[in-house]
Design an enzyme around this catalytic site. Structure first.
Site, PDB file in Angstrom:
ATOM      1  N   ASP A   1       0.898  -1.320  -0.396  1.00  0.00           N
ATOM      2  CA  ASP A   1      -0.013   0.048   0.190  1.00  0.00           C
ATOM      3  C   ASP A   1       0.787   1.053   0.340  1.00  0.00           C
ATOM      4  O   ASP A   1       1.230   1.808   1.224  1.00  0.00           O
ATOM      5  CB  ASP A   1      -0.753   0.305   1.397  1.00  0.00           C
TER       6      ASP A   1
ATOM      7  N   LYS B   1       1.138  -8.948  -2.033  1.00  0.00           N
ATOM      8  CA  LYS B   1      -0.516  -7.677  -2.087  1.00  0.00           C
ATOM      9  C   LYS B   1      -0.497  -6.079  -2.674  1.00  0.00           C
ATOM     10  O   LYS B   1      -0.168  -5.778  -2.501  1.00  0.00           O
ATOM     11  CB  LYS B   1      -1.239  -7.971  -1.149  1.00  0.00           C
TER      12      LYS B   1
ATOM     13  N   ASP C   1      -5.818  -7.528  -5.329  1.00  0.00           N
ATOM     14  CA  ASP C   1      -6.513  -6.835  -4.216  1.00  0.00           C
ATOM     15  C   ASP C   1      -7.570  -6.557  -4.901  1.00  0.00           C
ATOM     16  O   ASP C   1      -7.021  -4.511  -4.196  1.00  0.00           O
ATOM     17  CB  ASP C   1      -6.152  -6.444  -3.078  1.00  0.00           C
TER      18      ASP C   1
ATOM     19  N   LYS D   1     -10.554  -6.093  -4.549  1.00  0.00           N
ATOM     20  CA  LYS D   1     -12.223  -5.883  -4.305  1.00  0.00           C
ATOM     21  C   LYS D   1     -13.565  -5.675  -5.720  1.00  0.00           C
ATOM     22  O   LYS D   1     -14.244  -5.571  -5.802  1.00  0.00           O
ATOM     23  CB  LYS D   1     -12.523  -5.175  -3.403  1.00  0.00           C
ATOM     24  N   LEU D   2     -13.353  -6.425  -6.293  1.00  0.00           N
ATOM     25  CA  LEU D   2     -14.538  -6.037  -7.565  1.00  0.00           C
ATOM     26  C   LEU D   2     -16.374  -7.161  -6.714  1.00  0.00           C
ATOM     27  O   LEU D   2     -15.691  -7.780  -6.736  1.00  0.00           O
ATOM     28  CB  LEU D   2     -13.958  -7.656  -8.718  1.00  0.00           C
TER      29      LEU D   2
ATOM     30  N   ASP E   1     -19.689  -5.471  -8.761  1.00  0.00           N
ATOM     31  CA  ASP E   1     -21.060  -4.714  -9.896  1.00  0.00           C
ATOM     32  C   ASP E   1     -21.598  -6.293 -10.813  1.00  0.00           C
ATOM     33  O   ASP E   1     -21.755  -6.886 -10.259  1.00  0.00           O
ATOM     34  CB  ASP E   1     -19.614  -4.413 -11.131  1.00  0.00           C
ATOM     35  N   ILE E   2     -21.697  -5.382 -11.890  1.00  0.00           N
ATOM     36  CA  ILE E   2     -23.162  -6.149 -12.322  1.00  0.00           C
ATOM     37  C   ILE E   2     -21.705  -7.650 -13.441  1.00  0.00           C
ATOM     38  O   ILE E   2     -20.807  -8.103 -13.193  1.00  0.00           O
ATOM     39  CB  ILE E   2     -23.913  -5.893 -13.636  1.00  0.00           C
TER      40      ILE E   2
ATOM     41  N   THR F   1     -19.701  -7.645 -16.011  1.00  0.00           N
ATOM     42  CA  THR F   1     -18.565  -6.556 -15.873  1.00  0.00           C
ATOM     43  C   THR F   1     -17.871  -8.085 -14.759  1.00  0.00           C
ATOM     44  O   THR F   1     -16.305  -7.645 -15.246  1.00  0.00           O
ATOM     45  CB  THR F   1     -19.165  -5.141 -15.056  1.00  0.00           C
TER      46      THR F   1
ATOM     47  N   THR G   1     -12.338  -6.048   7.775  1.00  0.00           N
ATOM     48  CA  THR G   1     -11.749  -6.172   8.811  1.00  0.00           C
ATOM     49  C   THR G   1     -11.900  -4.568   9.459  1.00  0.00           C
ATOM     50  O   THR G   1     -11.142  -4.954  10.965  1.00  0.00           O
ATOM     51  CB  THR G   1      -9.781  -6.754   9.261  1.00  0.00           C
TER      52      THR G   1
ATOM     53  N   ARG H   1       0.795  -1.814   6.793  1.00  0.00           N
ATOM     54  CA  ARG H   1       1.630  -0.448   7.959  1.00  0.00           C
ATOM     55  C   ARG H   1       2.700  -1.136   8.712  1.00  0.00           C
ATOM     56  O   ARG H   1       3.580  -0.878   8.613  1.00  0.00           O
ATOM     57  CB  ARG H   1       0.689   0.434   8.565  1.00  0.00           C
TER      58      ARG H   1
HETATM   59  O1  LIG Z   1      -8.937  -7.448   0.732  1.00  0.00           O
HETATM   60  C1  LIG Z   1      -7.966  -7.367   1.529  1.00  0.00           C
HETATM   61  O2  LIG Z   1      -6.942  -7.562   1.500  1.00  0.00           O
HETATM   62  C2  LIG Z   1      -8.437  -6.960   2.836  1.00  0.00           C
HETATM   63  C3  LIG Z   1      -9.676  -7.098   2.959  1.00  0.00           C
HETATM   64  C4  LIG Z   1     -10.178  -6.856   4.574  1.00  0.00           C
HETATM   65  O3  LIG Z   1     -10.942  -7.177   5.348  1.00  0.00           O
HETATM   66  N1  LIG Z   1      -9.138  -5.618   5.556  1.00  0.00           N
HETATM   67  C5  LIG Z   1      -8.131  -5.726   5.217  1.00  0.00           C
HETATM   68  O4  LIG Z   1      -7.347  -4.720   5.515  1.00  0.00           O
HETATM   69  N2  LIG Z   1      -7.016  -5.630   3.326  1.00  0.00           N
HETATM   70  C6  LIG Z   1      -6.703  -5.164   3.290  1.00  0.00           C
HETATM   71  O5  LIG Z   1      -5.451  -5.607   3.927  1.00  0.00           O
HETATM   72  C7  LIG Z   1      -4.274  -4.553   4.069  1.00  0.00           C
HETATM   73  C8  LIG Z   1      -4.017  -4.596   5.517  1.00  0.00           C
HETATM   74  O6  LIG Z   1      -3.287  -3.132   6.273  1.00  0.00           O
HETATM   75  P1  LIG Z   1      -2.414  -2.957   7.050  1.00  0.00           P
HETATM   76  O7  LIG Z   1      -3.632  -2.668   7.651  1.00  0.00           O
HETATM   77  O8  LIG Z   1      -1.496  -1.714   6.928  1.00  0.00           O
HETATM   78  O9  LIG Z   1      -1.805  -4.325   7.876  1.00  0.00           O
HETATM   79  C9  LIG Z   1      -4.440  -3.580   3.037  1.00  0.00           C
HETATM   80  O10 LIG Z   1      -4.058  -3.612   2.212  1.00  0.00           O
HETATM   81  C10 LIG Z   1      -6.144  -4.318   3.401  1.00  0.00           C
HETATM   82  O11 LIG Z   1      -6.914  -3.229   1.997  1.00  0.00           O
END
Ligand SMILES: O=C(O)c1cc(=O)[nH]c(=O)n1[C@@H]1O[C@H](COP(=O)(O)O)[C@@H](O)[C@H]1O
Length: 251
Positions: free
Chosen positions: A37, A59, A86, A88-89, A91-92, A95, A140, A231
């Site tokens: 990220d 990821k 990641d 996270k699709l 949509d219809i 698509t 989460t 992070r």
């Molecule tokens: O699909 C995911 O990866 C994801 C789903 C979820 O429920 N929670 C979640 O935190 N994530 C991803 O997991 C990563 C967690 O990042 P940190 O919180 O920085 O460890 C991020 O890239 C979120 O987009």
């Protein structure tokens, strides 16, 4: 945000089965998925270089994906690293199906969709060989109050369970949930589907916007297959050392 301590996880850990089985994975480093990220491909490549051989699985989500990260995904896969797209699709159906079909040529190992039945069925139709579809059950960062605010009539644990059962019936390859639900999800989906858990925080690190969190060591005991960590690694003074410590905790 308060720092998390082992004490903060005690309630969750006590409520989970001890040393639940995890899927066999030959290389323990593959259990850790590092979330890239980051704002640019340059920053991502610099982090990957610093981590070196301590991690094998990365990821790529919205932030990097919309900044050139999709081409990076193909390059990482070509180098033999594993990639989780990641996207996270949701949509219809048409698509989603065609989007998954396009992503199937990227060399990625995992691709996320939201766990809505129509979306999951479409993803299974578009899935190409070698790409596993993960369904995100309940983010989460949500607790019961957030689920209620979004209009859901079920607490998070029940919504996760319902979506996990639907995903298994539809033929989705794996579930994304918090480690707090991993034990119950495993009982619902059986041994052959993957359980991937973000919201992982080494003891003493900040939860940030995550609400359903667990340490890597406690997650290991509840039968997860992979953890996703962003992070705590991307913001660390020594990301390689943090990645190594997490892999050791998971082993
Ligand atoms: O699909 C995911 O990866 C994801 C789903 C979820 O429920 N929670 C979640 O935190 N994530 C991803 O997991 C990563 C967690 O990042 P940190 O919180 O920085 O460890 C991020 O890239 C979120 O987009």
């Amino acid at each position: 945000m308060p720092a998390l301590t082992s004490r903060a996880f005690r309630g969750i850990a006590a409520a989970t089965p001890k040393d639940a089985p995890m899927t066999e994975i030959a290389d323990p480093r593959d259990r850790l998925i590092v979330a890239l990220d980051l704002p640019s491909v340059q920053a991502a490549e610099a982090l990957i270089d610093r981590i070196g051989d301590a991690a094998t699985f990365y990821k790529i989500g919205y932030q990097l994906g919309y900044a050139g990260g999709l081409a990076l995904a193909e390059r990482l896969a070509a180098r033999g690293l594993k990639v989780f797209l990641d996207l996270k699709l949701h949509d219809i159906g048409n698509t989603v199906e065609e989007g998954v079909r396009s992503a199937s040529g990227s060399g990625a190992t995992f691709l996320t969709v939201h766990a809505y039945p129509q979306t999951m069925r479409a993803a299974v139709r578009g899935r190409g060989a070698g790409l596993k579809i993960l369904a995100v059950t309940v983010l989460t960062s949500y607790d019961d109050a957030d689920a209620a605010e979004a209009g859901y009539g079920l607490p998070v644990a029940e919504l996760v369970a319902k979506r996990a059962a639907q995903a298994a019936e539809i033929g989705i390859d794996g579930l994304v949930c918090s480690a707090a639900e991993a034990g119950s999800v495993r009982r619902i989906v059986g041994p052959d589907r993957l359980i991937v858990t973000p919201g992982i925080r080494p003891a003493g690190t900040e939860a940030g916007d995550q609400k359903r969190v667990m340490t890597p060591g406690d997650a290991r005991k509840v039968g997860i297959d992979h953890v996703v960590v962003g992070r705590p690694i991307t913001g660390a003074a020594d990301p390689r050392a943090v990645a190594q410590a997490i892999v050791t905790e998971l082993a």
